[in-house]
Design a protein around this motif. Sequence first.
Motif, PDB file in Angstrom:
ATOM      1  N   ALA A  46       0.812  -1.222   0.000  1.00 34.19           N
ATOM      2  CA  ALA A  46       0.000   0.000   0.000  1.00 34.19           C
ATOM      3  C   ALA A  46       0.844   1.270   0.000  1.00 34.19           C
ATOM      4  CB  ALA A  46      -0.932   0.005   1.204  1.00 34.19           C
ATOM      5  N   HIS A  47       2.045   1.240   0.586  1.00 32.36           N
ATOM      6  CA  HIS A  47       2.857   2.449   0.740  1.00 32.36           C
ATOM      7  C   HIS A  47       3.648   2.793  -0.525  1.00 32.36           C
ATOM      8  CE1 HIS A  47       5.322   5.518   2.580  1.00 32.36           C
ATOM      9  NE2 HIS A  47       6.399   4.867   2.190  1.00 32.36           N
ATOM     10  N   HIS A  48       4.299   1.829  -1.131  1.00 30.76           N
ATOM     11  CA  HIS A  48       5.202   2.091  -2.259  1.00 30.76           C
ATOM     12  C   HIS A  48       4.531   2.825  -3.423  1.00 30.76           C
ATOM     13  CE1 HIS A  48       8.630   1.714  -4.883  1.00 30.76           C
ATOM     14  NE2 HIS A  48       7.901   1.026  -5.762  1.00 30.76           N
ATOM     15  N   PRO A  49       3.336   2.414  -3.866  1.00 29.69           N
ATOM     16  CA  PRO A  49       2.708   3.160  -4.966  1.00 29.69           C
ATOM     17  C   PRO A  49       2.431   4.626  -4.619  1.00 29.69           C
ATOM     18  CG  PRO A  49       1.694   1.017  -4.756  1.00 29.69           C
ATOM     19  CD  PRO A  49       2.595   1.194  -3.561  1.00 29.69           C
ATOM     20  N   GLN A  50       2.147   4.916  -3.353  1.00 30.43           N
ATOM     21  CA  GLN A  50       1.915   6.311  -2.962  1.00 30.43           C
ATOM     22  C   GLN A  50       3.196   7.131  -3.108  1.00 30.43           C
ATOM     23  OE1 GLN A  50      -1.170   7.620  -2.366  1.00 30.43           O
ATOM     24  NE2 GLN A  50      -1.810   5.559  -2.956  1.00 30.43           N
ATOM     25  N   VAL A  51       4.322   6.533  -2.791  1.00 26.76           N
ATOM     26  CA  VAL A  51       5.618   7.198  -2.980  1.00 26.76           C
ATOM     27  C   VAL A  51       5.854   7.450  -4.467  1.00 26.76           C
ATOM     28  CG1 VAL A  51       8.123   6.936  -2.720  1.00 26.76           C
ATOM     29  CG2 VAL A  51       6.600   6.277  -0.849  1.00 26.76           C
ATOM     30  N   LEU A  52       5.546   6.453  -5.298  1.00 24.67           N
ATOM     31  CA  LEU A  52       5.702   6.613  -6.743  1.00 24.67           C
ATOM     32  C   LEU A  52       4.815   7.730  -7.277  1.00 24.67           C
ATOM     33  CD1 LEU A  52       5.797   2.862  -7.828  1.00 24.67           C
ATOM     34  CD2 LEU A  52       7.693   4.492  -7.942  1.00 24.67           C
ATOM     35  N   LEU A  53       3.567   7.804  -6.794  1.00 23.08           N
ATOM     36  CA  LEU A  53       2.673   8.884  -7.217  1.00 23.08           C
ATOM     37  C   LEU A  53       3.234  10.243  -6.821  1.00 23.08           C
ATOM     38  CD1 LEU A  53      -0.921   7.564  -6.348  1.00 23.08           C
ATOM     39  CD2 LEU A  53       0.155   7.686  -8.606  1.00 23.08           C
ATOM     40  N   ALA A  54       3.671  10.367  -5.584  1.00 21.60           N
ATOM     41  CA  ALA A  54       4.209  11.647  -5.103  1.00 21.60           C
ATOM     42  C   ALA A  54       5.443  12.060  -5.899  1.00 21.60           C
ATOM     43  CB  ALA A  54       4.537  11.550  -3.610  1.00 21.60           C
ATOM     44  N   ASP A  55       6.304  11.108  -6.183  1.00 20.79           N
ATOM     45  CA  ASP A  55       7.502  11.420  -6.972  1.00 20.79           C
ATOM     46  C   ASP A  55       7.139  11.844  -8.391  1.00 20.79           C
ATOM     47  OD1 ASP A  55       9.023  10.784  -4.739  1.00 20.79           O
ATOM     48  OD2 ASP A  55       9.696   8.837  -5.529  1.00 20.79           O
ATOM     49  N   ALA A  56       6.161  11.162  -8.990  1.00 16.04           N
ATOM     50  CA  ALA A  56       5.719  11.525 -10.336  1.00 16.04           C
ATOM     51  C   ALA A  56       5.132  12.934 -10.353  1.00 16.04           C
ATOM     52  CB  ALA A  56       4.696  10.520 -10.858  1.00 16.04           C
ATOM     53  N   VAL A  57       4.317  13.242  -9.360  1.00 11.59           N
ATOM     54  CA  VAL A  57       3.733  14.586  -9.261  1.00 11.59           C
ATOM     55  C   VAL A  57       4.837  15.640  -9.207  1.00 11.59           C
ATOM     56  CG1 VAL A  57       2.468  16.143  -7.713  1.00 11.59           C
ATOM     57  CG2 VAL A  57       1.534  13.878  -8.259  1.00 11.59           C
ATOM     58  N   THR A  58       5.849  15.401  -8.414  1.00 11.60           N
ATOM     59  CA  THR A  58       6.964  16.350  -8.302  1.00 11.60           C
ATOM     60  C   THR A  58       7.672  16.527  -9.643  1.00 11.60           C
ATOM     61  OG1 THR A  58       7.286  15.837  -5.975  1.00 11.60           O
ATOM     62  CG2 THR A  58       9.161  16.825  -7.136  1.00 11.60           C
ATOM     63  N   ARG A  59       7.978  15.419 -10.304  1.00 14.93           N
ATOM     64  CA  ARG A  59       8.666  15.507 -11.610  1.00 14.93           C
ATOM     65  C   ARG A  59       7.812  16.259 -12.626  1.00 14.93           C
ATOM     66  NH1 ARG A  59       9.570  10.250 -10.356  1.00 14.93           N
ATOM     67  NH2 ARG A  59       8.076   9.458 -11.889  1.00 14.93           N
ATOM     68  N   TRP A  60       6.541  15.906 -12.706  1.00 15.32           N
ATOM     69  CA  TRP A  60       5.676  16.502 -13.723  1.00 15.32           C
ATOM     70  C   TRP A  60       5.446  17.981 -13.464  1.00 15.32           C
ATOM     71  CZ3 TRP A  60       1.563  12.038 -13.563  1.00 15.32           C
ATOM     72  CH2 TRP A  60       2.159  10.863 -14.044  1.00 15.32           C
ATOM     73  N   ARG A  61       5.302  18.345 -12.204  1.00 12.79           N
ATOM     74  CA  ARG A  61       5.126  19.761 -11.883  1.00 12.79           C
ATOM     75  C   ARG A  61       6.396  20.536 -12.205  1.00 12.79           C
ATOM     76  NH1 ARG A  61       2.151  20.443  -6.181  1.00 12.79           N
ATOM     77  NH2 ARG A  61       1.637  22.477  -7.016  1.00 12.79           N
ATOM     78  N   ASP A  62       7.557  19.936 -11.938  1.00 13.04           N
ATOM     79  CA  ASP A  62       8.832  20.580 -12.278  1.00 13.04           C
ATOM     80  C   ASP A  62       8.966  20.811 -13.779  1.00 13.04           C
ATOM     81  OD1 ASP A  62       9.523  20.640  -9.596  1.00 13.04           O
ATOM     82  OD2 ASP A  62      10.975  18.986  -9.734  1.00 13.04           O
ATOM     83  N   GLU A  63       8.297  19.959 -14.579  1.00  9.71           N
ATOM     84  CA  GLU A  63       8.309  20.092 -16.041  1.00  9.71           C
ATOM     85  C   GLU A  63       7.224  21.058 -16.530  1.00  9.71           C
ATOM     86  OE1 GLU A  63       7.733  16.093 -17.396  1.00  9.71           O
ATOM     87  OE2 GLU A  63       9.727  15.446 -16.749  1.00  9.71           O
ATOM     88  N   GLY A  64       6.430  21.610 -15.624  1.00  9.56           N
ATOM     89  CA  GLY A  64       5.404  22.579 -15.989  1.00  9.56           C
ATOM     90  C   GLY A  64       3.999  22.028 -16.133  1.00  9.56           C
ATOM     91  N   ALA A  65       3.796  20.755 -15.842  1.00 10.24           N
ATOM     92  CA  ALA A  65       2.458  20.179 -15.948  1.00 10.24           C
ATOM     93  C   ALA A  65       1.567  20.687 -14.819  1.00 10.24           C
ATOM     94  CB  ALA A  65       2.525  18.657 -15.908  1.00 10.24           C
ATOM     95  N   ARG A  66       0.310  20.901 -15.148  1.00  9.88           N
ATOM     96  CA  ARG A  66      -0.690  21.262 -14.143  1.00  9.88           C
ATOM     97  C   ARG A  66      -1.310  19.961 -13.629  1.00  9.88           C
ATOM     98  NH1 ARG A  66      -3.618  25.389 -17.990  1.00  9.88           N
ATOM     99  NH2 ARG A  66      -3.098  23.622 -19.294  1.00  9.88           N
ATOM    100  N   VAL A  67      -0.959  19.613 -12.404  1.00  9.69           N
ATOM    101  CA  VAL A  67      -1.388  18.348 -11.817  1.00  9.69           C
ATOM    102  C   VAL A  67      -2.434  18.624 -10.745  1.00  9.69           C
ATOM    103  CG1 VAL A  67      -0.640  16.227 -10.669  1.00  9.69           C
ATOM    104  CG2 VAL A  67       0.949  17.435 -12.193  1.00  9.69           C
ATOM    105  N   ALA A  68      -3.556  17.943 -10.838  1.00 11.69           N
ATOM    106  CA  ALA A  68      -4.600  18.019  -9.816  1.00 11.69           C
ATOM    107  C   ALA A  68      -4.751  16.640  -9.201  1.00 11.69           C
ATOM    108  CB  ALA A  68      -5.924  18.465 -10.433  1.00 11.69           C
ATOM    109  N   GLY A  69      -5.347  16.599  -8.019  1.00 14.87           N
ATOM    110  CA  GLY A  69      -5.621  15.319  -7.383  1.00 14.87           C
ATOM    111  C   GLY A  69      -5.256  15.308  -5.920  1.00 14.87           C
ATOM    112  N   VAL A  70      -5.157  14.100  -5.380  1.00 15.93           N
ATOM    113  CA  VAL A  70      -4.825  13.924  -3.971  1.00 15.93           C
ATOM    114  C   VAL A  70      -3.838  12.781  -3.796  1.00 15.93           C
ATOM    115  CG1 VAL A  70      -6.969  14.871  -3.018  1.00 15.93           C
ATOM    116  CG2 VAL A  70      -6.864  12.450  -3.612  1.00 15.93           C
TER     117      VAL A  70
END
Length: 191
Positions: A32-56
């Motif tokens: 249950a924990h590892h995928p949440q880390v992957l999501l958070a890391d992806a959000v950080t990368r995508w936002r750094d690239e300028g993507a508008r990310v919504a969600g929780v």
Amino acid sequence: MLIADQAKGELVRYNAIMTIQSNIAVISSHDAHHPQVLLADAVTRWRDEGARVAGVLAEGYEGEGACSAGHLRDIATGRRFSIHLDAPPAGTSCHLDARGVEEVCSVLMAGIASADVLVLSKFGKLEAMRQGLWDAFTFAAQAGMPLLTTVSPRHMEAWNAWAPSAIRLQPDAEAIDGWWRAARLVAPRPR
């Protein structure tokens, strides 16, 4: 990069010229924990690239109990919502606050339309019953918006019924980013 093709039960290799099969992708894992880390890391990368990310994103509860419900954090605002009940409802050991999750969804719905991608912490038991974050899931699907989430094996049958053409990603950053690169090329532009 390898991505599990749910319909065929095979791994599919994504590359720059491949056409995306679905704007909806799921990370399936017993952990249950590892995928949440992957999501958070992806959000950080995508936002750094300028993507508008919504969600929780989910943040676990540190106390004791059979349920790991804790908090959901709004990606856009950073606002943290409690989804943990101090005492579970009668007849269950789960501390998940269904009303709390639905409140999060109501707040979230206001900003989804202007996002490039929607990242939702989990398709779980509430969503399997068309509650919780259900409205956010269905909005993204109907709008053709890229949607990334996780699902536990326990709820895979309900997930498959709702999103039979969703792409199942291997739980690694390369697969997740490969899906996003392909999805953003064909996704409708936000308003």
